[in-house]
Design a protein around this motif. Structure first.
Motif, PDB file in Angstrom:
ATOM      1  N   LEU A   1       7.555   4.881  -2.681  1.00 51.21           N
ATOM      2  CA  LEU A   1       6.411   5.320  -2.086  1.00 51.21           C
ATOM      3  C   LEU A   1       5.530   4.692  -3.164  1.00 51.21           C
ATOM      4  CD1 LEU A   1       5.249   7.276  -0.177  1.00 51.21           C
ATOM      5  CD2 LEU A   1       5.106   8.980  -2.027  1.00 51.21           C
ATOM      6  N   VAL A   2       4.372   4.023  -2.223  1.00 50.91           N
ATOM      7  CA  VAL A   2       3.142   3.073  -3.241  1.00 50.91           C
ATOM      8  C   VAL A   2       2.026   3.579  -2.224  1.00 50.91           C
ATOM      9  CG1 VAL A   2       2.466   0.875  -3.258  1.00 50.91           C
ATOM     10  CG2 VAL A   2       4.862   1.226  -3.227  1.00 50.91           C
ATOM     11  N   PHE A   3       0.973   3.785  -3.206  1.00 53.09           N
ATOM     12  CA  PHE A   3      -0.089   4.205  -2.846  1.00 53.09           C
ATOM     13  C   PHE A   3      -1.107   3.221  -3.240  1.00 53.09           C
ATOM     14  CE2 PHE A   3       1.658   8.359  -2.827  1.00 53.09           C
ATOM     15  CZ  PHE A   3       0.859   9.062  -1.948  1.00 53.09           C
ATOM     16  N   ASN A   4      -2.342   2.840  -2.464  1.00 51.86           N
ATOM     17  CA  ASN A   4      -3.033   1.840  -2.935  1.00 51.86           C
ATOM     18  C   ASN A   4      -4.667   2.360  -2.534  1.00 51.86           C
ATOM     19  OD1 ASN A   4      -3.260   0.523  -0.443  1.00 51.86           O
ATOM     20  ND2 ASN A   4      -2.201  -1.485  -1.168  1.00 51.86           N
ATOM     21  N   GLU A   5      -5.793   1.905  -3.288  1.00 53.38           N
ATOM     22  CA  GLU A   5      -6.766   2.396  -2.978  1.00 53.38           C
ATOM     23  C   GLU A   5      -7.389   0.847  -2.974  1.00 53.38           C
ATOM     24  OE1 GLU A   5     -10.452   4.864  -4.729  1.00 53.38           O
ATOM     25  OE2 GLU A   5      -9.160   3.980  -6.199  1.00 53.38           O
TER      26      GLU A   5
ATOM     27  N   LEU B   1       6.470  -5.494  -3.149  1.00 56.80           N
ATOM     28  CA  LEU B   1       6.758  -5.890  -1.623  1.00 56.80           C
ATOM     29  C   LEU B   1       5.200  -5.407  -0.923  1.00 56.80           C
ATOM     30  CD1 LEU B   1       9.189  -4.941   0.874  1.00 56.80           C
ATOM     31  CD2 LEU B   1       7.078  -3.772   1.361  1.00 56.80           C
ATOM     32  N   VAL B   2       4.703  -4.291  -1.438  1.00 61.35           N
ATOM     33  CA  VAL B   2       3.366  -3.801  -0.674  1.00 61.35           C
ATOM     34  C   VAL B   2       2.395  -4.786  -1.042  1.00 61.35           C
ATOM     35  CG1 VAL B   2       1.554  -2.044  -0.717  1.00 61.35           C
ATOM     36  CG2 VAL B   2       4.076  -1.450  -0.536  1.00 61.35           C
ATOM     37  N   THR B   3       2.164  -5.375  -2.097  1.00 60.33           N
ATOM     38  CA  THR B   3       1.318  -6.022  -2.609  1.00 60.33           C
ATOM     39  C   THR B   3       1.391  -7.511  -1.721  1.00 60.33           C
ATOM     40  OG1 THR B   3       1.480  -5.722  -5.068  1.00 60.33           O
ATOM     41  CG2 THR B   3       0.391  -7.853  -4.655  1.00 60.33           C
TER      42      THR B   3
ATOM     43  N   VAL C   1      -0.779   4.473   2.162  1.00 62.23           N
ATOM     44  CA  VAL C   1       0.272   4.953   1.765  1.00 62.23           C
ATOM     45  C   VAL C   1       1.492   4.267   2.291  1.00 62.23           C
ATOM     46  CG1 VAL C   1       1.714   7.141   1.613  1.00 62.23           C
ATOM     47  CG2 VAL C   1      -0.960   7.322   1.411  1.00 62.23           C
ATOM     48  N   PHE C   2       2.483   3.706   1.622  1.00 63.57           N
ATOM     49  CA  PHE C   2       3.718   3.108   2.329  1.00 63.57           C
ATOM     50  C   PHE C   2       4.834   3.656   1.776  1.00 63.57           C
ATOM     51  CE2 PHE C   2      -0.062   0.223   1.431  1.00 63.57           C
ATOM     52  CZ  PHE C   2      -0.123  -0.595   2.489  1.00 63.57           C
TER      53      PHE C   2
ATOM     54  N   ASP D   1      13.662  -3.005   1.213  1.00 65.09           N
ATOM     55  CA  ASP D   1      12.811  -4.038   0.977  1.00 65.09           C
ATOM     56  C   ASP D   1      11.805  -4.434   2.358  1.00 65.09           C
ATOM     57  OD1 ASP D   1      12.084  -6.270  -0.743  1.00 65.09           O
ATOM     58  OD2 ASP D   1      13.347  -7.674   0.239  1.00 65.09           O
ATOM     59  N   LYS D   2      11.712  -3.380   3.138  1.00 63.18           N
ATOM     60  CA  LYS D   2      10.695  -3.460   4.170  1.00 63.18           C
ATOM     61  C   LYS D   2       9.612  -2.118   4.226  1.00 63.18           C
ATOM     62  CE  LYS D   2      13.208  -6.547   6.935  1.00 63.18           C
ATOM     63  NZ  LYS D   2      12.658  -8.023   6.971  1.00 63.18           N
ATOM     64  N   VAL D   3       8.751  -2.265   4.845  1.00 69.83           N
ATOM     65  CA  VAL D   3       7.711  -1.272   4.822  1.00 69.83           C
ATOM     66  C   VAL D   3       8.426  -0.430   6.213  1.00 69.83           C
ATOM     67  CG1 VAL D   3       5.618  -0.452   5.699  1.00 69.83           C
ATOM     68  CG2 VAL D   3       5.697  -2.373   4.223  1.00 69.83           C
ATOM     69  N   ALA D   4       8.631   1.031   5.801  1.00 72.17           N
ATOM     70  CA  ALA D   4       9.271   1.733   6.812  1.00 72.17           C
ATOM     71  C   ALA D   4       8.155   2.788   7.527  1.00 72.17           C
ATOM     72  CB  ALA D   4      10.378   2.666   6.166  1.00 72.17           C
ATOM     73  N   ALA D   5       6.993   2.980   6.563  1.00 71.62           N
ATOM     74  CA  ALA D   5       5.918   3.890   7.098  1.00 71.62           C
ATOM     75  C   ALA D   5       4.742   3.408   6.460  1.00 71.62           C
ATOM     76  CB  ALA D   5       6.233   5.299   6.865  1.00 71.62           C
ATOM     77  N   TRP D   6       3.624   3.195   7.040  1.00 78.26           N
ATOM     78  CA  TRP D   6       2.255   3.114   6.558  1.00 78.26           C
ATOM     79  C   TRP D   6       1.297   3.875   7.262  1.00 78.26           C
ATOM     80  CZ3 TRP D   6      -0.368  -2.103   7.819  1.00 78.26           C
ATOM     81  CH2 TRP D   6      -1.584  -2.137   7.216  1.00 78.26           C
ATOM     82  N   ARG D   7       0.447   4.324   6.229  1.00 74.70           N
ATOM     83  CA  ARG D   7      -0.536   5.253   6.865  1.00 74.70           C
ATOM     84  C   ARG D   7      -1.771   5.221   5.887  1.00 74.70           C
ATOM     85  NH1 ARG D   7       3.692   7.973   5.172  1.00 74.70           N
ATOM     86  NH2 ARG D   7       3.592   9.653   3.415  1.00 74.70           N
TER      87      ARG D   7
END
Length: 111
Positions: A75-79, A8-10, A99-100, A105-111
């Motif tokens: 929880l998904v982290f990407n650099e 999902l994050v990708t 940080v997602f 199946d949706k993004v609830a928080a993104w920072r």
């Protein structure tokens, strides 16, 4: 869930290249929180859509080049490097860590 939080994050990151705030916001929960640090957090899908719409109006799009991405449950982290395409044909490269938090199946928080 039709896709993993990692998938999902990708897919969510890829949406930014089209610069469509409505489509980006549709992939967030109704009560999502977007915190583009150091700005104040924006809460709620419609408020986030409006914020993103205002930002995207100033550029042609952003390409997210993800270097590493890890997930643990929802929880998904990407650099990554965000390549901002400007209206005058230039680009700005910005190193970012995202940080997602993914819920249903949706993004609830993104920072």
């Amino acid at each position: 869930m039709s896709r993993s939080p990692d998938e999902l994050v990708t897919q969510f990151c890829a949406l930014w290249s089209k610069a469509d705030a409505a489509t980006i916001a549709e992939n967030m929960t109704e009560d999502a929180v977007y915190h583009n640090i150091p700005m104040e957090p924006v809460q709620g899908r419609e408020a986030i859509r409006a914020f993103i719409e205002g930002f995207l109006a100033t550029i042609d799009g952003i390409d997210f080049v993800v270097h590493r991405q890890v997930s643990d449950g929802g929880l998904v982290f990407n650099e990554r490097t965000d390549i901002i395409r400007t209206k005058n044909g230039q680009s700005i490269e910005l190193p970012v860590t995202g940080v997602f938090e993914v819920v249903d199946d949706k993004v609830a928080a993104w920072r």
